[in-house]
Design a protein around this motif. Structure first.
Motif, PDB file in Angstrom:
ATOM      1  N   GLU A 522      26.582  19.895  46.996  1.00 39.72           N
ATOM      2  CA  GLU A 522      27.468  19.846  48.311  1.00 39.72           C
ATOM      3  C   GLU A 522      28.842  20.269  47.724  1.00 39.72           C
ATOM      4  N   LYS A 523      29.378  19.285  46.977  1.00 40.10           N
ATOM      5  CA  LYS A 523      30.680  19.409  46.584  1.00 40.10           C
ATOM      6  C   LYS A 523      30.785  20.496  45.668  1.00 40.10           C
ATOM      7  N   ALA A 524      29.805  20.960  44.654  1.00 41.52           N
ATOM      8  CA  ALA A 524      29.642  22.089  43.852  1.00 41.52           C
ATOM      9  C   ALA A 524      30.180  23.211  44.588  1.00 41.52           C
ATOM     10  N   SER A 525      29.205  23.343  45.825  1.00 42.10           N
ATOM     11  CA  SER A 525      29.372  24.544  46.522  1.00 42.10           C
ATOM     12  C   SER A 525      30.618  25.007  47.171  1.00 42.10           C
ATOM     13  N   GLU A 526      31.355  23.984  47.285  1.00 44.71           N
ATOM     14  CA  GLU A 526      32.604  23.869  48.083  1.00 44.71           C
ATOM     15  C   GLU A 526      33.563  24.404  46.906  1.00 44.71           C
ATOM     16  N   MET A 527      33.494  23.534  45.927  1.00 43.17           N
ATOM     17  CA  MET A 527      34.282  23.959  44.681  1.00 43.17           C
ATOM     18  C   MET A 527      34.085  25.467  44.314  1.00 43.17           C
ATOM     19  N   ILE A 528      32.910  25.922  44.243  1.00 43.81           N
ATOM     20  CA  ILE A 528      32.813  27.298  43.767  1.00 43.81           C
ATOM     21  C   ILE A 528      33.084  28.307  44.600  1.00 43.81           C
ATOM     22  N   LEU A 529      32.846  27.992  46.066  1.00 46.93           N
ATOM     23  CA  LEU A 529      33.636  29.026  47.090  1.00 46.93           C
ATOM     24  C   LEU A 529      35.174  29.043  47.049  1.00 46.93           C
ATOM     25  N   ALA A 530      35.636  27.655  47.097  1.00 47.40           N
ATOM     26  CA  ALA A 530      37.115  27.825  46.675  1.00 47.40           C
ATOM     27  C   ALA A 530      37.717  28.423  45.407  1.00 47.40           C
ATOM     28  N   ASP A 531      37.026  28.089  44.275  1.00 43.79           N
ATOM     29  CA  ASP A 531      37.589  28.919  43.257  1.00 43.79           C
ATOM     30  C   ASP A 531      37.230  30.654  43.120  1.00 43.79           C
ATOM     31  N   THR A 532      36.185  30.799  44.048  1.00 45.10           N
ATOM     32  CA  THR A 532      35.890  32.254  44.331  1.00 45.10           C
ATOM     33  C   THR A 532      36.961  32.849  45.050  1.00 45.10           C
ATOM     34  N   ARG A 533      37.408  32.195  46.094  1.00 45.94           N
ATOM     35  CA  ARG A 533      38.342  32.699  46.864  1.00 45.94           C
ATOM     36  C   ARG A 533      39.926  32.760  46.304  1.00 45.94           C
ATOM     37  N   ALA A 534      40.028  31.857  45.281  1.00 42.65           N
ATOM     38  CA  ALA A 534      41.092  31.782  44.756  1.00 42.65           C
ATOM     39  C   ALA A 534      41.214  32.829  43.188  1.00 42.65           C
TER      40      ALA A 534
END
Length: 559
Positions: A522-534
């Motif tokens: 769950e945490k990794a998914s959030e980090m991956i999407l955040a890094d993708t947006r950035a």
């Protein structure tokens, strides 16, 4: 016309992989490919909670690994079952819902992993959870993963709870709200009498999405690396080697045994180990495959005075029919709760602030986990040390991706581990001798009363101890020289590559690992999407659809 590649490739359709598949496709923007080496989770034994006795040794649904002969365990090879189907080990495990202790995660943060303290992680546990008790400060009721109470109290478990009270262990209704110490009933990953695996909870709702592609019986053989970046994966399916490309990231979610194996097969790991097998070094990371940790369980077995155990339910056609009818009519009873109903966390070593041992109390006895029940009324007290100091390794057997890796657990290698294990067994005996249990437990079958004294108990542990199915730590996160990923689970020195599974744990958590792996994903998914947006635009290097690249190769899989 050129078609863009997948944005993300998830290697492993297990506990973490199914969470990632759901969360990374939820917005409809990113194209995701998930590869699972095993078949779909169609077997009814997966979905019936008591059915893990049938999947424990299943030739298709279980990798059926063995460690190397363990010098500290009388040179025995220890059987390590791991799930090989959608849902992974969450499809074949004992269903126990335990998060671990807040101090476990605070320690991760203290090691330099920002964002991994208990306070940071509690929201992800809550987000994942559909607790039948409803929402509260420490629990969620809107998540996909069902956590259910055992509705019917059991006479044996009630006696254990009362006996533990005589030893100063309080009764608790919640091992997961922050204070783990106590004795009571476990909550289970079940929904209305059925197993709630990661595949059921996360993958089923996502499988209809046009941006998710799930390939089963597709075993990864290695990463495609270009210019210091992971850009795709090779895998075998239907006897052919196929390539798939990722424009953004490849995510290894193959577990603590096979994620490090895939890294090493791809040239990422200890240089000497890679060179020994003729593998070119793409990135030297000496910590790949190191830091292996597992919970060693010691099982004490007792005969029970009355026919109230699961042994009795399964010993006759009438008994089987009765519990089958109970499940069909009410979705309750032994078929709905598996084997281990009761739990206990306590301290057996001096000077500790939190529990250092965990008990699983089974209303069944058998020669081994998943074995045939004994022909007499019986129960099992299984005890494990929560935070072992011993460390093992995962290395390559050879450069063949279809050979199982070499696993060395190195159980009981330190004095602390040996002392804690013996003290846990002595506590079990004190519990069995309490007033509420004296009338119920008529005989200690294993280790038996002839086994007395610390050395004899330790010898029994070496001769009979087995995994409790929690291998972890082999791609640990951190910033020290032996770390494999950073705190955002990105592999050090390789672009476009993360690891998201039990292997990233720097230290093993205090309890069962399924819920923590869901939290990690769950945490990794959030980090991956955040890094993708950035981040920058995706890397477009190849066609989207997987394509065969070689002639058919031999069949086979680790065994």
């Amino acid at each position: 016309m050129e078609i863009a590649p997948f944005d993300f490739i998830i290697v492993g359709g297990g506990t973490a992989g199914c969470v990632l598949a759901n969360r990374l496709t939820a917005d409809g923007v990113h194209r995701v490919l998930m590869l699972e080496a095993g078949p779909r989770d169609r077997s009814p034994w997966i979905h019936l909670p008591i059915g893990y006795g049938k999947t424990m040794f299943h030739k298709t649904l279980n990798w059926g690994f063995f460690t190397e002969p363990e010098p500290t365990m009388k040179d025995r090879r220890i059987y390590w079952p791991r799930g090989r189907t959608l849902g992974g080990s969450s499809s074949i495990n004992g269903l126990i819902y335990v998060r671990g202790q807040p101090e476990d995660y605070d320690h991760w943060a203290e090691l330099g992993n920002a964002g991994w303290s208990w306070k940071d992680l509690l929201p992800y546990f809550i987000k994942s959870e559909h607790n039948t008790r409803g929402a509260g400060p420490a629990h969620g009721a809107d998540g996909p993963l069902w956590c259910s109470d055992i509705e019917h109290k059991h006479e044996l478990i009630e006696a254990i709870i009362a006996g533990a009270g005589e030893l100063g262990v309080k009764r608790t209704t919640d091992f997961n709200a922050g204070d783990q110490e106590g004795v009571g009933y476990y909550q289970l990953f079940t929904r209305k009498g059925w197993r709630c695996s990661s595949a059921v909870a996360y993958l089923r709702p996502a499988e209809g999405r046009s941006n998710l592609r799930v390939e089963t019986e597709a075993q990864a053989t290695g990463l495609i690396l270009e210019n210091g970046r992971a850009v795709g994966i090779r895998y075998r399916q239907n006897g052919r080697i196929t390539e798939a490309r990722a424009a953004r990231e490849v995510i290894l979610a193959a577990g603590a045994l096979q994620s490090p194996q895939l890294l090493m097969l791809s040239g990422i790991g200890p240089a000497a180990e890679l060179q020994r097998h003729g593998i070119a070094v793409a990135k030297e990371l000496p910590g790949v495959g190191e830091n292996l940790q597992d919970h060693l369980q010691i099982r004490l077995m007792y005969k029970v005075a009355r026919p109230i155990t699961t042994n009795d339910d399964l010993s006759s056609i009438v008994g089987k029919a009765r519990i089958g009818l109970q499940w069909l009519l009410t979705r309750s009873g032994p078929l709905a709760v598996g084997i281990n109903q009761g739990g206990l966390f306590t301290r057996v070593m001096p000077g500790l602030g939190t529990p250092d041992v965990q008990f699983h109390f089974a209303t069944l006895s058998a020669d081994m986990a998943g074995g045939a029940p004994h022909p007499w009324s019986g129960c099992t007290f299984s005890v494990c040390q929560l935070r072992p100091e011993s460390r093992g390794t995962v290395t390559l057997r050879n450069a063949d991706p279809f050979e199982a890796p070499v696993m060395r657990a190195n159980y009981l290698a330190t004095e602390t581990d040996r002392r804690c294990t013996v003290e846990g067994m002595k506590f079990a005996r004190r519990l069995a001798a309490t007033g509420p249990l004296r009338a119920l437990l008529t005989e200690e079958v294993k280790p038996g009363r002839a086994v007395e004294g610390d050395e004899a108990l330790l010898d029994f542990a070496r001769a009979s101890g087995a995994t409790i199915f929690h291998p972890s730590g082999t791609c640990k996160m951190g910033s020290d020289p032996m770390a494999v990923t950073d705190a955002r689970l990105r592999v050090h020195g390789i672009g476009g590559l993360r690891v998201v599974d039990c292997s990233i744990m720097p230290t093993l958590i205090s309890g069962n690992t399924s819920a923590p792996v869901v939290m990690i994903a769950e945490k990794a998914s959030e980090m991956i999407l955040a890094d993708t947006r950035a981040g920058s635009a995706p890397v477009r290097t190849a066609a989207a659809t997987p394509r065969p690249v070689a002639a058919p190769v031999r069949a086979g899989s680790p065994a």
